[in-house]
Design a protein around this motif. Structure first.
Motif, PDB file in Angstrom:
ATOM      1  N   HIS A   1       1.071  -0.943  -0.112  1.00  0.00           N
ATOM      2  CA  HIS A   1       0.291   0.077  -0.074  1.00  0.00           C
ATOM      3  C   HIS A   1       0.660   1.357  -0.088  1.00  0.00           C
ATOM      4  N   LEU A   2       2.037   1.152   0.886  1.00  0.00           N
ATOM      5  CA  LEU A   2       2.687   2.585   0.842  1.00  0.00           C
ATOM      6  C   LEU A   2       3.509   2.894  -0.685  1.00  0.00           C
ATOM      7  N   LYS A   3       3.420   1.112  -1.545  1.00  0.00           N
ATOM      8  CA  LYS A   3       4.469   1.408  -2.874  1.00  0.00           C
ATOM      9  C   LYS A   3       2.929   2.562  -3.691  1.00  0.00           C
ATOM     10  N   GLU A   4       2.276   1.536  -3.472  1.00  0.00           N
ATOM     11  CA  GLU A   4       0.998   2.503  -3.909  1.00  0.00           C
ATOM     12  C   GLU A   4       0.856   4.153  -4.047  1.00  0.00           C
ATOM     13  N   ILE A   5       0.642   4.385  -3.192  1.00  0.00           N
ATOM     14  CA  ILE A   5       0.551   5.568  -2.018  1.00  0.00           C
ATOM     15  C   ILE A   5       2.323   6.665  -3.646  1.00  0.00           C
ATOM     16  N   ALA A   6       2.896   5.999  -2.891  1.00  0.00           N
ATOM     17  CA  ALA A   6       4.145   6.903  -3.714  1.00  0.00           C
ATOM     18  C   ALA A   6       4.221   6.738  -4.882  1.00  0.00           C
ATOM     19  N   SER A   7       3.749   5.746  -5.460  1.00  0.00           N
ATOM     20  CA  SER A   7       3.179   6.338  -6.828  1.00  0.00           C
ATOM     21  C   SER A   7       2.547   7.186  -7.512  1.00  0.00           C
ATOM     22  N   LEU A   8       1.427   7.107  -6.247  1.00  0.00           N
ATOM     23  CA  LEU A   8       0.323   8.503  -6.737  1.00  0.00           C
ATOM     24  C   LEU A   8       0.876   9.354  -6.589  1.00  0.00           C
ATOM     25  N   ILE A   9       2.125   9.477  -5.790  1.00  0.00           N
ATOM     26  CA  ILE A   9       2.514  10.894  -5.755  1.00  0.00           C
ATOM     27  C   ILE A   9       3.314  11.001  -6.833  1.00  0.00           C
ATOM     28  N   GLU A  10       5.069  10.323  -7.401  1.00  0.00           N
ATOM     29  CA  GLU A  10       4.852  10.483  -8.575  1.00  0.00           C
ATOM     30  C   GLU A  10       4.110  10.893  -9.193  1.00  0.00           C
ATOM     31  N   THR A  11       2.740  10.283  -9.216  1.00  0.00           N
ATOM     32  CA  THR A  11       1.889  10.682 -10.787  1.00  0.00           C
ATOM     33  C   THR A  11       1.385  12.400 -10.226  1.00  0.00           C
ATOM     34  N   GLY A  12       1.089  12.438  -9.363  1.00  0.00           N
ATOM     35  CA  GLY A  12       0.634  13.857  -8.622  1.00  0.00           C
ATOM     36  C   GLY A  12       2.077  14.990  -9.238  1.00  0.00           C
ATOM     37  N   ALA A  13       3.355  14.710  -8.782  1.00  0.00           N
ATOM     38  CA  ALA A  13       4.379  15.553  -9.085  1.00  0.00           C
ATOM     39  C   ALA A  13       4.087  15.991 -10.121  1.00  0.00           C
ATOM     40  N   TYR A  14       4.282  14.658 -11.393  1.00  0.00           N
ATOM     41  CA  TYR A  14       4.684  14.838 -13.039  1.00  0.00           C
ATOM     42  C   TYR A  14       3.122  15.963 -13.726  1.00  0.00           C
TER      43      TYR A  14
ATOM     44  N   LYS B   1      17.144   6.724  -7.855  1.00  0.00           N
ATOM     45  CA  LYS B   1      17.708   7.073  -7.855  1.00  0.00           C
ATOM     46  C   LYS B   1      18.026   8.595  -7.572  1.00  0.00           C
ATOM     47  N   HIS B   2      17.061   9.739  -8.625  1.00  0.00           N
ATOM     48  CA  HIS B   2      16.653  10.700  -7.640  1.00  0.00           C
ATOM     49  C   HIS B   2      15.670  10.344  -7.079  1.00  0.00           C
ATOM     50  N   PRO B   3      15.234  10.668  -6.373  1.00  0.00           N
ATOM     51  CA  PRO B   3      14.196  10.852  -5.337  1.00  0.00           C
ATOM     52  C   PRO B   3      12.713  12.240  -5.947  1.00  0.00           C
ATOM     53  N   LEU B   4      12.107  12.396  -6.069  1.00  0.00           N
ATOM     54  CA  LEU B   4      11.555  13.642  -6.592  1.00  0.00           C
ATOM     55  C   LEU B   4      11.005  13.880  -5.209  1.00  0.00           C
ATOM     56  N   PRO B   5      10.809  15.700  -4.958  1.00  0.00           N
ATOM     57  CA  PRO B   5      11.062  16.444  -3.536  1.00  0.00           C
ATOM     58  C   PRO B   5       9.699  16.030  -3.093  1.00  0.00           C
ATOM     59  N   GLU B   6       9.176  15.542  -3.636  1.00  0.00           N
ATOM     60  CA  GLU B   6       7.609  15.441  -2.599  1.00  0.00           C
ATOM     61  C   GLU B   6       7.801  14.078  -2.210  1.00  0.00           C
ATOM     62  N   LEU B   7       7.781  13.334  -2.953  1.00  0.00           N
ATOM     63  CA  LEU B   7       8.371  11.375  -2.183  1.00  0.00           C
ATOM     64  C   LEU B   7       9.363  11.784  -0.902  1.00  0.00           C
ATOM     65  N   GLU B   8      10.688  12.643  -1.101  1.00  0.00           N
ATOM     66  CA  GLU B   8      11.010  12.757   0.520  1.00  0.00           C
ATOM     67  C   GLU B   8      10.697  12.986   1.472  1.00  0.00           C
ATOM     68  N   ILE B   9       9.865  14.341   0.931  1.00  0.00           N
ATOM     69  CA  ILE B   9       9.079  15.356   1.578  1.00  0.00           C
ATOM     70  C   ILE B   9       8.606  14.254   2.498  1.00  0.00           C
ATOM     71  N   TYR B  10       6.991  13.054   1.609  1.00  0.00           N
ATOM     72  CA  TYR B  10       6.648  12.111   2.169  1.00  0.00           C
ATOM     73  C   TYR B  10       7.162  11.147   3.439  1.00  0.00           C
ATOM     74  N   CYS B  11       8.384  10.642   2.956  1.00  0.00           N
ATOM     75  CA  CYS B  11       9.136   9.828   4.035  1.00  0.00           C
ATOM     76  C   CYS B  11       9.682  10.505   4.605  1.00  0.00           C
ATOM     77  N   TYR B  12       9.496  12.291   5.145  1.00  0.00           N
ATOM     78  CA  TYR B  12       9.830  12.377   6.333  1.00  0.00           C
ATOM     79  C   TYR B  12       8.535  12.360   7.326  1.00  0.00           C
ATOM     80  N   LEU B  13       7.316  12.100   6.674  1.00  0.00           N
ATOM     81  CA  LEU B  13       5.337  12.835   7.036  1.00  0.00           C
ATOM     82  C   LEU B  13       5.614  11.389   7.883  1.00  0.00           C
ATOM     83  N   LEU B  14       6.119  10.236   7.172  1.00  0.00           N
ATOM     84  CA  LEU B  14       5.649   9.066   7.546  1.00  0.00           C
ATOM     85  C   LEU B  14       6.752   8.692   8.980  1.00  0.00           C
ATOM     86  N   VAL B  15       7.497   9.002   8.667  1.00  0.00           N
ATOM     87  CA  VAL B  15       8.439   8.788   9.695  1.00  0.00           C
ATOM     88  C   VAL B  15       7.464   9.341  11.145  1.00  0.00           C
TER      89      VAL B  15
END
Length: 487
Positions: free
Chosen positions: A27-40, A110-124
């Motif tokens: 589920h977390l990976k699906e959320i990550a793909s959703l964030i990537e789609t929204g960012a692009y 290799k080069h994660p999106l800023p949105e995905l990086e901030i989401y990792c901060y939020l999750l932790v």
């Protein structure tokens, strides 16, 4: 053969217990793909959906799942990865091997999106707060805020607003809320310059909460009055703003505005936010009592609020009766509850309302009564109760609370006959207030309506589309021919 069967039967329970963590990770990976789609696609709506989905997984988060997700979302050995891993508690070697084995199959970005990086901060950060690791949560939230200051993307605003809230919460849980006030002001200024309206809403509420936590009501009102106002983007933030505004107005003795704000906050709050609605109702009950109103019994019988509102129900009953002794006993009995709710100072103001209610009941029951009897019925325990009763009666007559005259020579209070209320303007004012309330609610409902884009335009039929395309082709051919003629 029998041994093989026994071995298979023994291995079944171990296999049945493993799918729980991979499902959460999936589920977390699906959320990550959703964030990537929204960012692009630059659609904040998708990122909002990702945040909502994260709330449903909040109780299922485990350290092993977070390790695996960080290894999937961030580059192993990168600075954000190492920093976030350091905040998490250490896991056993066996669990770590399982996590790394599952993560090897996924190629890390290799080069994660800023949105995905901030989401990792939020999750932790959410995980650390839920695990009551407040010091680690403070460090993680401070690092995330430092990273946010360098990002200026509208798709990050939704995640940033959540990080602001948890940043303030982590410091509030450790009692260090005053330390981040200057940083919150700087973040609000940055959000204003970047036209981040959702961030401005969130940070304004956090600053108001910060000031009210230390009873700095004047500073909170100065900030609120000078902060830019715009149409609300988040219903939750708007409810919080109305609640803080109601508290400020109550302390400033503006009870009418305070009542409107508190009741509106209680109405707009989601049904799941029970604790918030309880707080709104507690303050609204006190404000209505200070206005001389008696709340309906249904207010205290709302589902899930009976026990929390029980002290305020007994307090309302004492004010309604006008019994000063009963009011004092209830105030002493529930003093710890009122202190926790920060309504004790408001309840001290209610003493005058209790006396006025008792005096109103006396004026209705007696056409003429001596001031000594008034003092006795009100149970005034001062050195000169008759003089106090005289001043109380005089002030009530001047304020229009009772319709009576004061005979100072004989020491009497003479009540006038009660007239017909329908001969006054009170019914008209009551109807006017109800009509204004209904119109205001209708206007808010209309503003809250959402329509699909271009829904006002008439849909084009297939035949009209073919005609339009044919005309465009003929026009393009005609222009091309004119260009050839010019050469």
């Amino acid at each position: 053969m029998t041994q093989d069967v026994e071995m298979k039967e023994q291995q079944q329970p171990s296999n049945s217990t493993t799918p729980s963590s991979p499902s959460t990770l999936h589920h977390l990976k699906e959320i990550a793909s959703l964030i990537e789609t929204g960012a692009y696609a630059k659609e904040s709506r998708r990122i909002q959906k990702a945040v909502r989905l994260t709330n449903t997984l909040r109780r299922k988060l485990k350290t092993s799942v977070l390790y695996a997700f960080l290894d999937f979302a961030l580059s192993a050995g990168s600075e954000p990865f190492n920093r976030l891993i350091s905040y998490l508690p250490k896991e056993d070697e066996h669990e770590m091997e399982v996590d790394t084995a599952t993560s090897v199959t996924q190629a890390p970005a290799k080069h994660p999106l800023p949105e995905l990086e901030i989401y990792c901060y939020l999750l932790v950060l959410i995980f650390l707060i839920d695990q009551k690791k407040h010091n680690e949560a403070k460090a993680c939230s401070s690092a995330s805020i430092a990273r946010l200051k360098n990002l200026n993307k509208r798709t990050v605003d939704v995640l940033a607003s959540r990080l602001y809230s948890y940043y303030s919460l982590s410091y509030e849980l450790t009692g260090d809320l005053a330390e981040i006030r200057g940083n919150l002001l700087a973040l609000h200024r940055i959000a204003t310059l970047r036209h981040d309206e959702l961030g401005q809403e969130t940070l304004l509420n956090l600053l108001l909460r910060n000031y009210l936590h230390y009873n700095l009501y004047d500073q909170a009102e100065k900030l609120r009055s000078k902060a830019p106002r715009f149409e609300a983007h988040s219903n939750q933030q708007f409810c919080r703003y109305l609640f803080y505004l109601g508290k400020i107005r109550t302390i400033q003795l503006e009870y009418t505005d305070a009542k409107e704000s508190l009741l509106q906050a209680a109405r707009k709050a989601p049904s799941a936010a029970l604790a918030f609605r309880v707080q709104c109702n507690k303050w609204a009950i006190i404000v209505r009592l200070l206005l001389g109103e008696i709340p309906e019994r249904t207010v205290f019988m709302q589902k899930g609020m009976e026990n929390a509102l029980r002290p305020y129900f007994e307090l309302t009953n004492a004010v309604r009766i006008g019994d000063l002794e009963l009011f004092k006993s209830i105030a002493e009995k529930f003093s710890s509850t009122f202190s926790t709710d920060r309504t004790h100072n408001l309840i001290v103001r209610l003493r005058h309302n209790v006396i006025r209610t008792g005096l109103r009941n006396i004026s209705i029951s007696y056409s003429r009564i001596s001031l000594a009897d008034v003092a006795k019925k009100l149970r005034l325990d001062s050195a000169n109760p008759v003089a106090d009763a005289e001043s109380i009666v005089a002030k009530a007559i001047r304020d229009g609370a009772i319709d009576a005259t004061l005979d100072r020579v004989n020491g009497w209070m003479v009540s006038k006959e009660t007239g017909d209320i329908y001969s006054t303007n009170e019914p008209q004012l009551a109807f006017n207030s109800r009509i204004a309330f209904c119109l205001n609610m209708h206007n808010e409902a209309v503003r809250a309506l959402r329509f699909p884009p271009n829904s006002h335009k008439e849909k084009e039929s297939a035949e009209k589309r073919r005609e339009r395309q044919q005309q465009e082709q003929e026009l393009a051919k005609h222009i091309a021919e004119e260009d050839d003629d010019e050469f």
